[in-house]
Design a protein around this motif. Sequence first.
Motif, PDB file in Angstrom:
ATOM      1  N   LEU A   1       0.840  -1.195   0.000  1.00 20.83           N
ATOM      2  CA  LEU A   1       0.000   0.000   0.000  1.00 20.83           C
ATOM      3  C   LEU A   1       0.873   1.242   0.000  1.00 20.83           C
ATOM      4  N   ARG A   2       0.407   2.272  -0.671  1.00 13.18           N
ATOM      5  CA  ARG A   2       1.082   3.563  -0.661  1.00 13.18           C
ATOM      6  C   ARG A   2       0.590   4.392   0.528  1.00 13.18           C
ATOM      7  N   PRO A   3       1.354   5.394   0.948  1.00  9.42           N
ATOM      8  CA  PRO A   3       0.899   6.258   2.035  1.00  9.42           C
ATOM      9  C   PRO A   3      -0.467   6.858   1.725  1.00  9.42           C
TER      10      PRO A   3
ATOM     11  N   LEU B   1       3.926  -6.590   7.664  1.00 10.46           N
ATOM     12  CA  LEU B   1       5.360  -6.881   7.593  1.00 10.46           C
ATOM     13  C   LEU B   1       6.213  -5.634   7.797  1.00 10.46           C
ATOM     14  N   SER B   2       5.755  -4.493   7.286  1.00 15.26           N
ATOM     15  CA  SER B   2       6.502  -3.249   7.448  1.00 15.26           C
ATOM     16  C   SER B   2       5.551  -2.074   7.294  1.00 15.26           C
ATOM     17  N   GLY B   3       5.936  -0.947   7.896  1.00 18.15           N
ATOM     18  CA  GLY B   3       5.099   0.237   7.835  1.00 18.15           C
ATOM     19  C   GLY B   3       4.135   0.319   9.002  1.00 18.15           C
ATOM     20  N   THR B   4       3.239   1.296   8.939  1.00 18.02           N
ATOM     21  CA  THR B   4       2.276   1.562  10.010  1.00 18.02           C
ATOM     22  C   THR B   4       0.886   1.715   9.420  1.00 18.02           C
ATOM     23  N   ILE B   5      -0.093   1.113  10.074  1.00 22.20           N
ATOM     24  CA  ILE B   5      -1.491   1.233   9.658  1.00 22.20           C
ATOM     25  C   ILE B   5      -2.290   1.876  10.782  1.00 22.20           C
ATOM     26  N   LYS B   6      -3.103   2.845  10.410  1.00 17.95           N
ATOM     27  CA  LYS B   6      -3.977   3.539  11.361  1.00 17.95           C
ATOM     28  C   LYS B   6      -5.364   2.916  11.318  1.00 17.95           C
TER      29      LYS B   6
ATOM     30  N   LEU C   1      -0.146   4.654   6.714  1.00 15.90           N
ATOM     31  CA  LEU C   1       0.436   5.959   7.009  1.00 15.90           C
ATOM     32  C   LEU C   1       1.753   6.169   6.272  1.00 15.90           C
ATOM     33  N   GLU C   2       2.300   5.087   5.737  1.00 11.25           N
ATOM     34  CA  GLU C   2       3.554   5.128   4.982  1.00 11.25           C
ATOM     35  C   GLU C   2       3.539   3.942   4.032  1.00 11.25           C
ATOM     36  N   GLU C   3       4.633   3.687   3.370  1.00 12.59           N
ATOM     37  CA  GLU C   3       4.703   2.486   2.538  1.00 12.59           C
ATOM     38  C   GLU C   3       4.500   1.260   3.427  1.00 12.59           C
ATOM     39  N   VAL C   4       3.545   0.423   3.043  1.00 14.03           N
ATOM     40  CA  VAL C   4       3.173  -0.718   3.872  1.00 14.03           C
ATOM     41  C   VAL C   4       3.259  -2.002   3.056  1.00 14.03           C
ATOM     42  N   GLU C   5       3.779  -3.048   3.692  1.00 10.68           N
ATOM     43  CA  GLU C   5       3.804  -4.383   3.089  1.00 10.68           C
ATOM     44  C   GLU C   5       3.050  -5.334   4.002  1.00 10.68           C
ATOM     45  N   LEU C   6       2.151  -6.108   3.409  1.00 11.44           N
ATOM     46  CA  LEU C   6       1.320  -7.025   4.176  1.00 11.44           C
ATOM     47  C   LEU C   6       1.305  -8.411   3.559  1.00 11.44           C
ATOM     48  N   LEU C   7       0.942  -9.379   4.382  1.00 10.25           N
ATOM     49  CA  LEU C   7       0.535 -10.689   3.906  1.00 10.25           C
ATOM     50  C   LEU C   7      -0.970 -10.786   4.079  1.00 10.25           C
TER      51      LEU C   7
END
Length: 222
Positions: free
Chosen positions: A30-32, A50-55, A95-101
């Motif tokens: 996901l993009r910010p 995996l990385s980044g922050t989600i609100k 909130l920033e570049e996010v990587e998820l599974l």
Amino acid sequence: MNTLLADPWFASLPLADRKTMLVSCEHLRLRPGEMLFRQGDAPCGFYALLSGTIKMSTLSMEGREAILIFLEAATWFGEISLIDEMPRTHDATALEEVELLVLDPAVFRSMMQRNSFAAAIAHMLARRIRLLYGIVEDASLRSVRARVARRLLLLAEVAQRQQNQHAIVPVTQEALAMMLGMTRQTLSKELRFFKQHGLIRLAYGKIEILAENKLFALCDKE
């Protein structure tokens, strides 16, 4: 895999369950500012950050935002709507570049037939319910100072932490005030108190927890 093992919940699963989850997951970026899902959406996955922050937040009819929590790396979430098959209860925004599974709902339902996985999900829900009860109790019974201290401790527990380092909570003062339902001025007064007594260090967009034991003590006293 190493990132996910930092989550005690995932690390406690049997190896067979962890392997099944990982081989069944798809990667998502996901993009910010991009939304993972909105309040009212149908459930479409069980997620691992995996990385980044989600609100996690919600909006009132008047457009006022209530921030529930910020999720950091090594966090699994999204199980509630998969269990009760009801719509999502809030918004999830990168909130920033996010990587998820992303674990497909069908795979999640299949894994819930395994006693080990179902028990682990039950423990996850029990822990989150305890946290929710604590937040409700704070709002009803505790002083402003104790409420701020307890919320910082909760956010510190969620925040990613390096070994032998202080927890760093990635939250602005404005967002924290919104989470606590208080004015920015009231929150600033309490944060100045914590800073003057060496409990925290303030920086742009984050709060470093220097003395968790003293914050816990404030929760007990107030």
